[in-house]
Design an enzyme around this catalytic site. Sequence first.
Site, PDB file in Angstrom:
ATOM      1  N   LYS A   1       0.836  -1.203   0.000  1.00  0.00           N
ATOM      2  CA  LYS A   1       0.000   0.000   0.000  1.00  0.00           C
ATOM      3  C   LYS A   1       0.873   1.255   0.000  1.00  0.00           C
ATOM      4  CE  LYS A   1      -4.125  -2.087   1.965  1.00  0.00           C
ATOM      5  NZ  LYS A   1      -4.817  -2.448   3.198  1.00  0.00           N
TER       6      LYS A   1
ATOM      7  N   LYS B   1      -4.098  -9.998  -9.051  1.00  0.00           N
ATOM      8  CA  LYS B   1      -5.197 -10.215  -8.105  1.00  0.00           C
ATOM      9  C   LYS B   1      -6.263  -9.121  -8.285  1.00  0.00           C
ATOM     10  CE  LYS B   1      -5.806  -8.534  -3.655  1.00  0.00           C
ATOM     11  NZ  LYS B   1      -6.926  -8.719  -2.768  1.00  0.00           N
TER      12      LYS B   1
ATOM     13  N   LYS C   1      -9.832  -3.719  -5.330  1.00  0.00           N
ATOM     14  CA  LYS C   1     -10.293  -2.334  -5.455  1.00  0.00           C
ATOM     15  C   LYS C   1      -9.098  -1.409  -5.622  1.00  0.00           C
ATOM     16  CE  LYS C   1     -12.982  -3.648  -2.011  1.00  0.00           C
ATOM     17  NZ  LYS C   1     -13.394  -3.698  -0.631  1.00  0.00           N
TER      18      LYS C   1
HETATM   19  P1  ADP Z   1      -9.801  -5.456  -1.956  1.00  0.00           P
HETATM   20  O1  ADP Z   1      -8.462  -6.113  -2.114  1.00  0.00           O
HETATM   21  O2  ADP Z   1     -10.515  -5.367  -3.246  1.00  0.00           O
HETATM   22  O3  ADP Z   1      -9.729  -4.117  -1.233  1.00  0.00           O
HETATM   23  P2  ADP Z   1     -10.837  -6.431   0.573  1.00  0.00           P
HETATM   24  O4  ADP Z   1      -9.508  -6.133   1.190  1.00  0.00           O
HETATM   25  O5  ADP Z   1     -12.010  -5.597   1.005  1.00  0.00           O
HETATM   26  O6  ADP Z   1     -10.681  -6.384  -1.032  1.00  0.00           O
HETATM   27  O7  ADP Z   1     -11.162  -7.950   0.792  1.00  0.00           O
HETATM   28  C1  ADP Z   1     -12.308  -8.521   1.379  1.00  0.00           C
HETATM   29  C2  ADP Z   1     -12.172 -10.026   1.329  1.00  0.00           C
HETATM   30  O8  ADP Z   1     -12.153 -10.478  -0.031  1.00  0.00           O
HETATM   31  C3  ADP Z   1     -10.872 -10.544   1.973  1.00  0.00           C
HETATM   32  O9  ADP Z   1     -11.134 -11.766   2.616  1.00  0.00           O
HETATM   33  C4  ADP Z   1      -9.980 -10.748   0.793  1.00  0.00           C
HETATM   34  O10 ADP Z   1      -8.978 -11.715   1.040  1.00  0.00           O
HETATM   35  C5  ADP Z   1     -10.973 -11.234  -0.264  1.00  0.00           C
HETATM   36  N1  ADP Z   1     -10.479 -10.930  -1.614  1.00  0.00           N
HETATM   37  C6  ADP Z   1     -10.268  -9.695  -2.137  1.00  0.00           C
HETATM   38  N2  ADP Z   1      -9.817  -9.781  -3.405  1.00  0.00           N
HETATM   39  C7  ADP Z   1      -9.713 -11.108  -3.688  1.00  0.00           C
HETATM   40  C8  ADP Z   1      -9.309 -11.843  -4.836  1.00  0.00           C
HETATM   41  N3  ADP Z   1      -8.922 -11.242  -5.941  1.00  0.00           N
HETATM   42  N4  ADP Z   1      -9.329 -13.187  -4.769  1.00  0.00           N
HETATM   43  C9  ADP Z   1      -9.743 -13.829  -3.641  1.00  0.00           C
HETATM   44  N5  ADP Z   1     -10.151 -13.188  -2.529  1.00  0.00           N
HETATM   45  C10 ADP Z   1     -10.135 -11.848  -2.530  1.00  0.00           C
END
Ligand code: ADP
Length: 322
Positions: free
Chosen positions: A111, A190, A193
């Site tokens: 980040k 991956k 957001k």
């Molecule tokens: P982002 O990375 O989009 O900000 P979050 O941090 O809000 O997503 O993640 C919420 C949940 O979704 C967590 O358990 C995270 O591990 C899962 N997650 C987010 N992106 C992925 C992905 N590309 N593949 C699998 N799980 C994911």
Amino acid sequence: MQRILSGIQPSGQLHIGNYFGMMKTMIANMETSDLYVFIVDLHALTSVQDRKKLSTGTLEAAADFLSLGLDPEKCTFWVQSDVPEVCELSWILSNMTPMGLLERCHSYKDKVTKGIAANHGLFAYPVLMAADILLYQSEIVPVGKDQKQHLEVARDIAIKFNNTFGETFVIPEPAISENTAIVPGLDGQKMSKSYDNTIPIFLDDKPLRKQVMAVQTDSTPVEEPKNPDTCNLYALLKLFAPKDKMKEVHDLYVNGGAAYGYLKQDLFELIRDYYADARARKKELLQNQDYLRDILQKGADKARGKASETLAVVRDRVGLRY
Ligand code: ADP
Ligand code: TRP
């Protein structure tokens, strides 16, 4: 019954990675576990510093879960900041957290590399997450693979606390589904957001189609064989297509004949249909915000009961009493 807990940040539109990485598993466990689901608005403060965005994002996240099938009668469902005990536990745990443990966290380093301000909240993020997990004595925590290291931090902190003050916390285990550990985004990285490469679940048809058409593919001609294992379009199709359809697609990849444009249209239709009911339900729920607030308030009361039980023991163990 096992206690299963997970949370999501209300920091942007819910995407397919969130659904398959975490939400689907949580909802599937509703009938057979003691399920704790929450919206981590305190964590979202590390990236969202906009009053309106955070508050509407929180209600939206509640509507996301409910529209996808979470039944608040069958779980504890709340907003993190409605249980302030978590902040107190987080502070106590901070004193059991070596700097090096946090300095090694990939998520923090990534980040900061991406230009997010390296403030104390971002650095201490995993300690607050550990407090989330330990406060409710969670046994299993379903997450995507990106959160695995944060779970290890939570375990390390719990073990250190237990060794110092006596058995207090359950040591949590991560649950990471093999097939959906990392759902790829439009660019093959991956889906996240923060990478701007997502397919949000609740887009209307036109923007959804546009987004699916933006899935990146290579330039192998239609008639030539292609490797399904390295193609993110294939990986996304696999999440939605029935087995027989996927067998056909696999044959087209291996023998030649896979036309990316047609397959993207298939993917668009599959996603649209998969979430059609949820999309309609979400629209209705957002028109009834008092209902959403009521559910979250009841959930917070329930969660707070458990939280204050754990915190009373912790306060006693560390000597925060006289
Ligand atoms: P982002 O990375 O989009 O900000 P979050 O941090 O809000 O997503 O993640 C919420 C949940 O979704 C967590 O358990 C995270 O591990 C899962 N997650 C987010 N992106 C992925 C992905 N590309 N593949 C699998 N799980 C994911
Ligand atoms: N850090 C998690 C994410 O970004 C969200 C989160 C906060 C969480 N607290 C949690 C997940 C506790 C599981 C358990 O996705």
